[in-house]
Structure formats: structure tokens, C-alpha cells
Design an enzyme around this catalytic site. Structure first.
Site, short mmCIF file in Angstrom:
data_model
loop_
_atom_site.label_atom_id
_atom_site.label_comp_id
_atom_site.label_asym_id
_atom_site.label_seq_id
_atom_site.Cartn_x
_atom_site.Cartn_y
_atom_site.Cartn_z
N ARG A 1 0.82 -1.22 0.00
CA ARG A 1 0.00 0.00 0.00
C ARG A 1 0.85 1.27 0.00
O ARG A 1 0.42 2.30 -0.50
CB ARG A 1 -0.91 0.01 1.23
CG ARG A 1 -2.25 -0.63 0.97
CD ARG A 1 -3.29 -0.07 1.92
NE ARG A 1 -4.60 -0.60 1.60
CZ ARG A 1 -5.49 -0.99 2.51
NH1 ARG A 1 -5.20 -0.92 3.79
NH2 ARG A 1 -6.66 -1.42 2.14
N LYS B 1 9.03 3.02 7.11
CA LYS B 1 9.34 2.76 8.52
C LYS B 1 8.40 1.69 9.03
O LYS B 1 7.21 1.92 9.25
CB LYS B 1 9.20 4.02 9.38
CG LYS B 1 9.75 3.75 10.78
CD LYS B 1 9.20 4.63 11.84
CE LYS B 1 8.16 4.06 12.74
NZ LYS B 1 8.39 2.77 13.37
N PRO B 2 8.93 0.46 9.22
CA PRO B 2 8.07 -0.60 9.75
C PRO B 2 7.85 -0.41 11.25
O PRO B 2 8.60 0.33 11.91
CB PRO B 2 8.88 -1.87 9.49
CG PRO B 2 10.31 -1.41 9.48
CD PRO B 2 10.31 0.00 8.97
N SER B 3 6.84 -1.10 11.78
CA SER B 3 6.63 -1.12 13.23
C SER B 3 7.78 -1.88 13.88
O SER B 3 8.30 -2.85 13.31
CB SER B 3 5.31 -1.83 13.52
OG SER B 3 5.28 -2.26 14.86
N SER C 1 -2.52 3.86 14.76
CA SER C 1 -3.54 4.29 15.72
C SER C 1 -3.88 5.77 15.54
O SER C 1 -3.08 6.55 15.02
CB SER C 1 -3.03 4.04 17.14
OG SER C 1 -1.90 4.86 17.37
N GLU D 1 -4.48 6.43 7.77
CA GLU D 1 -5.45 5.33 7.89
C GLU D 1 -5.40 4.87 9.34
O GLU D 1 -4.47 4.17 9.73
CB GLU D 1 -5.04 4.17 6.97
CG GLU D 1 -5.01 4.53 5.50
CD GLU D 1 -6.35 5.02 5.02
OE1 GLU D 1 -7.35 4.36 5.29
OE2 GLU D 1 -6.39 6.09 4.39
N CYS E 1 -8.08 -3.36 11.41
CA CYS E 1 -8.69 -2.03 11.57
C CYS E 1 -10.17 -2.04 11.23
O CYS E 1 -10.94 -1.28 11.80
CB CYS E 1 -7.96 -1.01 10.72
SG CYS E 1 -8.02 -1.43 8.97
N ASN E 2 -10.57 -2.89 10.27
CA ASN E 2 -11.98 -2.89 9.88
C ASN E 2 -12.78 -4.04 10.52
O ASN E 2 -13.88 -4.35 10.11
CB ASN E 2 -12.14 -2.88 8.35
CG ASN E 2 -11.48 -4.06 7.68
OD1 ASN E 2 -11.11 -5.00 8.36
ND2 ASN E 2 -11.32 -4.00 6.38
N GLU F 1 -11.87 -5.22 2.52
CA GLU F 1 -11.91 -4.34 1.35
C GLU F 1 -11.22 -4.93 0.12
O GLU F 1 -10.46 -5.90 0.24
CB GLU F 1 -11.28 -2.98 1.70
CG GLU F 1 -9.79 -2.99 1.97
CD GLU F 1 -9.43 -3.21 3.44
OE1 GLU F 1 -10.25 -3.75 4.20
OE2 GLU F 1 -8.29 -2.88 3.79
N HIS G 1 -10.22 2.66 0.52
CA HIS G 1 -10.22 2.38 1.95
C HIS G 1 -9.89 3.67 2.69
O HIS G 1 -8.74 4.13 2.66
CB HIS G 1 -9.18 1.30 2.23
CG HIS G 1 -9.12 0.86 3.66
ND1 HIS G 1 -10.22 0.36 4.33
CD2 HIS G 1 -8.10 0.82 4.54
CE1 HIS G 1 -9.87 0.04 5.56
NE2 HIS G 1 -8.60 0.31 5.72
P1 NAD Z 1 0.71 2.65 16.19
O1 NAD Z 1 -0.01 3.93 15.96
O2 NAD Z 1 1.19 2.36 17.53
O3 NAD Z 1 1.98 2.57 15.22
C1 NAD Z 1 1.85 2.71 13.81
C2 NAD Z 1 3.14 3.29 13.28
O4 NAD Z 1 3.23 4.66 13.68
C3 NAD Z 1 4.39 2.58 13.83
O5 NAD Z 1 5.36 2.44 12.81
C4 NAD Z 1 4.84 3.54 14.92
O6 NAD Z 1 6.21 3.44 15.20
C5 NAD Z 1 4.49 4.89 14.30
N1 NAD Z 1 4.38 5.98 15.26
C6 NAD Z 1 3.93 5.90 16.54
N2 NAD Z 1 4.02 7.13 17.13
C7 NAD Z 1 4.51 7.98 16.19
C8 NAD Z 1 4.83 9.37 16.19
N3 NAD Z 1 4.67 10.14 17.26
N4 NAD Z 1 5.32 9.92 15.05
C9 NAD Z 1 5.48 9.16 13.94
N5 NAD Z 1 5.23 7.83 13.89
C10 NAD Z 1 4.72 7.25 15.00
O7 NAD Z 1 -0.26 1.51 15.62
P2 NAD Z 1 -0.07 -0.05 15.71
O8 NAD Z 1 -0.30 -0.44 17.14
O9 NAD Z 1 1.19 -0.46 15.04
O10 NAD Z 1 -1.28 -0.58 14.81
C11 NAD Z 1 -2.57 -0.76 15.28
C12 NAD Z 1 -3.45 0.42 14.91
O11 NAD Z 1 -3.41 0.61 13.52
C13 NAD Z 1 -4.91 0.20 15.26
O12 NAD Z 1 -5.45 1.37 15.82
C14 NAD Z 1 -5.56 -0.07 13.90
O13 NAD Z 1 -6.93 0.23 13.84
C15 NAD Z 1 -4.74 0.78 13.01
N6 NAD Z 1 -4.80 0.31 11.63
C16 NAD Z 1 -5.54 1.01 10.72
C17 NAD Z 1 -5.65 0.58 9.41
C18 NAD Z 1 -6.48 1.35 8.40
O14 NAD Z 1 -6.37 1.05 7.22
N7 NAD Z 1 -7.27 2.33 8.82
C19 NAD Z 1 -5.01 -0.59 9.01
C20 NAD Z 1 -4.26 -1.29 9.95
C21 NAD Z 1 -4.16 -0.83 11.26
#
Ligand code: NAD
Length: 484
Positions: free
Chosen positions: A158, A173-175, A227, A248, A282-283, A442, A448
Site C-alpha cells: 500500500r 518505517k516498519p513497526s 492508531s 489510515e 482495523c476494519n 476491502e 479504503h
Molecule cells: P501505532 O499507531 O502504535 O503505530 C503505527 C506506526 O506509527 C508505527 O510504525 C509507529 O512506530 C508509528 N508511530 C507511533 N508514534 C509515532 C509518532 N509520534 N510519530 C510518527 N510515527 C509514529 O499503531 P499499531 O499499534 O502499530 O497498529 C494498530 C493500529 O493501527 C490500530 O489502531 C488499527 O486500527 C490501526 N490500523 C488502521 C488501518 C487502516 O487502514 N485504517 C489498518 C491497519 C491498522
């Protein structure tokens, strides 16, 4: 144990005495790899590389960019087994689901490669007699792709595929929970004929690496999935340079089950929409509103389904329905919401507590919670785990009002055989996506995107591609009297 290196400008950068992050297998709590903690200087170097590479990448005709994408897609296909195993090891999803996800990655890249000959601008008639107005669709520049842990492979697609076909370059940047698949992808990028700097990978915390990407003035767009809390921070940081964001974010998808719903199919779809990927989607179906006339029958059937669902080690127990959750913090978060629901008067029918296998792993029992009230935290906050809360309603008006009364607005669904009810709901439910009589999931060619605090911008299809382009409007005066 594997040790990965930052991937910048087409090269892996030796780790030296760099600080490292340990990555755990959530099923066993074993350390499976170490990845580098990038510094702000590393992030700047990756953005600089992407910025320089973009100048010539933008001039490559789209059909040639598509050729590079097809090469990448083939490399992913050739390594599908490695990707599936890596994904299951670091994320905990069932191996069959990781195999599907590796397939989506290559298919998504192909889908966007096929857009090469479909991208178009516009020519608009002017108010002036001898003028054309040309709308060019241009690459936006460097895209920072910030990813979550729940679909670590698919999300690479994506972020990368629409960007590259549009003529943008990317810093991924991966998690920190799931960086391995992304670094395996970087190895394929290194092997491919893609010019250096077009795709770069830096790992580290959101507060350092994600923040540095979001605040870098050479980044033209931050495309982040994650998130809502992190999305707000990214938006604030990006605002310093008026950098475009496409976010997203989280969801709290309501499911409305009307009295006339087909019971067995509905139970099956709701179960799948909640329990796939251990509820970490997420969905996912996050809250069910079931009409009073069908409530007892629906609860009886879904209770049976959820109490029979099994968790297991996703690498060794192919018969399990789900693996572990991603980490201990998520287990604690889910349990806290279940406990809060009990304290507020709800009833746990099955499951309801953390679990382990041989004393290890971040498992949570598949859980059904009934007698939920719309005001309870479990009906309002994102659970993101294998827990389904159910509430009842009398009228469609009531169900629509409760569905819409939510800070999130990503997906939603309704089960009914009455087309009038269905059409009213589609017109009045205020969500980015609504599914009718089917599970929440989706398609590549859809769009999305969430409303309210579920995000801004969106992914997939032609509209998703548009996010990665900017519009350049040109007013062209010509000489009406010229003779050929
Ligand atoms: P997260 O927000 O903790 O982390 C996501 C990414 O953002 C990570 O790479 C993290 O390091 C980065 N990040 C965190 N704080 C940041 C900051 N201050 N500045 C820049 N980058 C930052 O989310 P997660 O726990 O990895 O994933 C779960 C969440 O993702 C759930 O809320 C889920 O609903 C959402 N999600 C949404 C979709 C969608 O398409 N809407 C799809 C998948 C997951």
C-alpha cells in the site's frame, strides 16, 4: 538469530555499535531478530537519498516504472514462502493467513503496475477564446510510509506500489514489532534493477524515527497506517511544514443485525470479521447491535461458534483458528476493556482472560460479552483483539444513531434482506465503508478511507493513487491567427 541493517540509497548500512531492537515471536516470546534503531541523522540520509532519486525517477515513463514494479512483484512471488514464515514468526498470524498476505503484496504491486497506461490529466475549456487549461497529474515527491504491525507485508504494497507508479520515491518505517518482513523486502529491492534511493527502509521508534520523517521538509507526504493517537502526533508534526498527510487510523466498526437477517450466514460473517488475525484488524467487527427479535437466536449461535474457536501456535498448529496477539501490552489492553465491561454490568459468556501455551505467548481467549450498553467503554474504544461485545436495539433509527455516535468512522456493516432498510442505512450510516450481508474486508479497486478520527485521505483504487499525485494547472494561450 537474524540481524538486519538499515537500507539507504540501495545499500545496507553496517550496524557497527548501533543500538538494536529485539524482535519477539509473540507465540513463544523468543527473540527472533535484531533490527537497528535509526537515528535522526539516518532518517535524514534516507530522505536525502529518496529526494535525489526522485528527480530522475519522475522522468522515467510510467510504463517503465511498471516494469520495475513487475520485477519486484515476481521477486516477492518467488520468495512467498519465506515472507509467509517471517510474517507468522513476528506477527503471530496463522501461516495460511501469512501466505495469503504475501500473495496480496505481489498482487497489489501488479495492480498498481497496471495503472501505468491509465493515469491521465485533463484539458479544460477556458473562459478566454484562445486558451486551454491543462491539468497535469504530477508525482508528489518523497513519501514517508509509516506502517503498523497488523498487516506488515500488505502495507508495504500500500505504501510502495502507488507511490512508485506515480513517480514518487519512498522511505519505509516498519513497526518495531514487525520489521523483519520489511527488511526481507529490502533485500529483494537490493537484488532488483530498481535505481538506488527509490525505496529505503529505516527502523526505530515512532517518537524518534516516525517523528523525524514527519517533520522532514523534504518529505512531500506522510502516508501512515496506525492508531489515531499516533496519527494526531504525525499530523501536528507534519503541519510544521504543511506536509500532506494520508492517515489510515483506528476503527470501531458497528455491525447492525436486523430481525430478517439470514441467521447462519450472519453468524459466520460476524465471527470471521471479528476473529481473523486474532481480532487485530482495523476494519474488524468491533461492536454488534442486534435487533431484539433475533437477538436470542443470534447470541446462542455465535456463543457456540466463539466457544469452539481455538488459539494455538500459528507455526506448528495449523488447526487453530487464531494465533497470539502481538504483544503483552495489547493483551493487557484487551483484558482491561473486558474487565471494565464486567464492572459496568456486562456478562462474559465465554473466554474473558489472557492465556499461554506451555507458560509462554501473548494469547487471549476468544471472548463473547453480552448485555453491553452503548455507553460502555467496550462499545466505544477500539478493542483490537478476539473479543466481541453485543448490544440489542428495537428500531433501525436507534441502531443507526448508535452506530454513528462514535469518534471512529472507518467501516460498518448491516445484515438484512429488506432493500429499503439496506438503502436507508447506506444513506444514513456515516462511515468510510459499509458492507451489506458480508464480512468486513476491502478490495484493491475500492477506496479504503475513514471519516471522523479514523483518518484523512485514503488507499486503494484510482482514488488511492490520486493521493500520491499532485495537480499542476497550466494556462496556455495560443495564437488564433497562426497559419500552418
Ligand atoms: P501505532 O499507531 O502504535 O503505530 C503505527 C506506526 O506509527 C508505527 O510504525 C509507529 O512506530 C508509528 N508511530 C507511533 N508514534 C509515532 C509518532 N509520534 N510519530 C510518527 N510515527 C509514529 O499503531 P499499531 O499499534 O502499530 O497498529 C494498530 C493500529 O493501527 C490500530 O489502531 C488499527 O486500527 C490501526 N490500523 C488502521 C488501518 C487502516 O487502514 N485504517 C489498518 C491497519 C491498522
Amino acid at each position: 538469530m537474524k540481524e538486519y541493517e538499515l537500507f539507504i540509497n540501495g545499500k545496507f548500512i553496517p550496524n557497527g555499535n548501533r543500538e538494536m531492537i529485539e524482535v519477539l515471536n509473540p507465540a513463544t516470546e523468543e527473540v527472533i531478530s535484531k533490527v537497528p534503531k535509526a537515528t535522526v541523522d539516518d532518517v535524514d540520509a534516507a530522505v536525502d537519498a529518496a529526494y535525489e532519486a526522485q528527480k530522475s525517477w519522475a522522468k522515467v515513463p510510467p510504463i517503465e516504472r511498471a516494469g520495475y514494479l513487475m520485477e519486484l512483484a515476481q521477486l516477492v512471488k518467488d520468495n512467498a514462502e519465506l515472507f509467509a514464515k517471517t510474517n507468522t514468526e513476528e506477527n503471530g498470524k496463522m501461516l495460511c493467513q501469512s501466505t495469503d498476505e504475501a500473495g496480496w503484496l505481489s498482487e497489489y504491486i501488479i495492480y498498481f503496475a497496471q495503472m501505468a497506461r491509465h493515469m491521465k490529466g485533463e484539458i479544460i475549456p477556458s473562459d478566454r477564446p484562445n486558451e486551454n487549461i491543462l491539468l497535469y497529474k504530477m508525482p508528489i515527491g518523497v513519501v514517508a510510509g509509516i506502517m503498523p504491525w497488523n498487516f506488515p507485508l500488505f502495507l508495504i504494497g500500500r505504501k510502495v506500489a502507488p507511490a512508485l507508479i506515480a513517480g514518487d520515491t519512498v522511505v519505509l518505517k516498519p513497526s518495531s514489532d514487525t520489521p523483519n518482513g520489511c527488511y526481507e523486502f529490502a533485500k529483494l529491492v537490493e537484488q532488483s534493477s530498481l535505481p538506488p534511493g527509490v525505496i529505503n527502509v529505516v527502523s526505530g521508534s515512532g517518537s524518534v524515527v516516525g517523528d523525524a520523517l514527519s517533520g522532514n521538509p523534504k518529505v512531500a507526504m506522510v502516508s501512515m497506517t496506525g492508531s489515531t493517537d499516533a496519527g494526531k502526533k504525525i499530523m501536528a508534526r507534519a503541519a510544521e511544514n504543511i506536509t500532506k498527510v494520508s492517515l489510515e487510523l483506528g476503527g470501531k466498526a458497528p455491525v447492525i443485525v436486523m430481525d430478517d437477517a439470514k441467521l447462519d450466514e450472519t453468524v459466520e460473517h460476524v465471527f470471521n470479521s471479528r476473529m481473523i488475525n486474532c481480532g487485530q484488524v482495523c476494519n474488524a467487527a468491533e461492536r454488534v447491535y442486534v435487533q431484539e427479535g433475533i437477538a436470542d437466536a443470534f447470541i446462542e449461535k455465535i456463543t457456540r461458534k466463539i466457544s469452539e474457536a481455538k488459539y494455538g501456535n500459528p507455526l506448528t498448529d495449523a488447526g487453530a483458528d487464531m494465533g497470539p496477539m502481538i504483544n503483552r501490552a495489547q493483551v493487557e489492553h484487551v483484558d482491561e476493556l473486558v474487565q471494565s465491561a464486567i464492572a459496568e454490568g456486562a456478562k462474559v459468556v465465554c473466554g474473558g482472560k489472557p492465556a499461554q501455551i506451555d507458560g509462554k505467548g501473548f494469547y487471549y481467549e476468544p471472548t463473547l460479552v453480552v448485555n453491553c450498553k452503548h455507553e460502555m467503554r467496550i462499545m466505544r474504544e477500539e478493542i483490537f483483539g478476539p473479543v466481541l461485545p453485543i448490544s440489542t436495539f428495537k428500531t433501525l433509527d436507534e441502531a443507526i444513531e448508535k452506530a454513528n455516535d462514535c469518534v471512529f468512522g472507518l467501516t460498518s456493516s448491516i445484515y438484512t434482506q429488506n432493500t429499503d432498510v439496506m438503502l436507508r442505512a447506506l444513506n444514513e450510516i456515516h462511515f468510510g465503508e459499509t458492507y451489506v450481508n458480508r464480512e468486513h474486508f476491502e478490495a484493491f479497486q475500492g477506496f479504503h478511507a475513514g471519516v471522523r478520527q479514523s483518518g484523512i485521505g485514503g488507499d486503494d483504487g484510482e482514488r488511492g493513487l490520486d493521493e500520491f499525485l499532485e495537480t499542476h494547472v497550466c494556462y496556455v494561450d495560443y495564437d488564433m491567427n497562426v497559419q500552418g
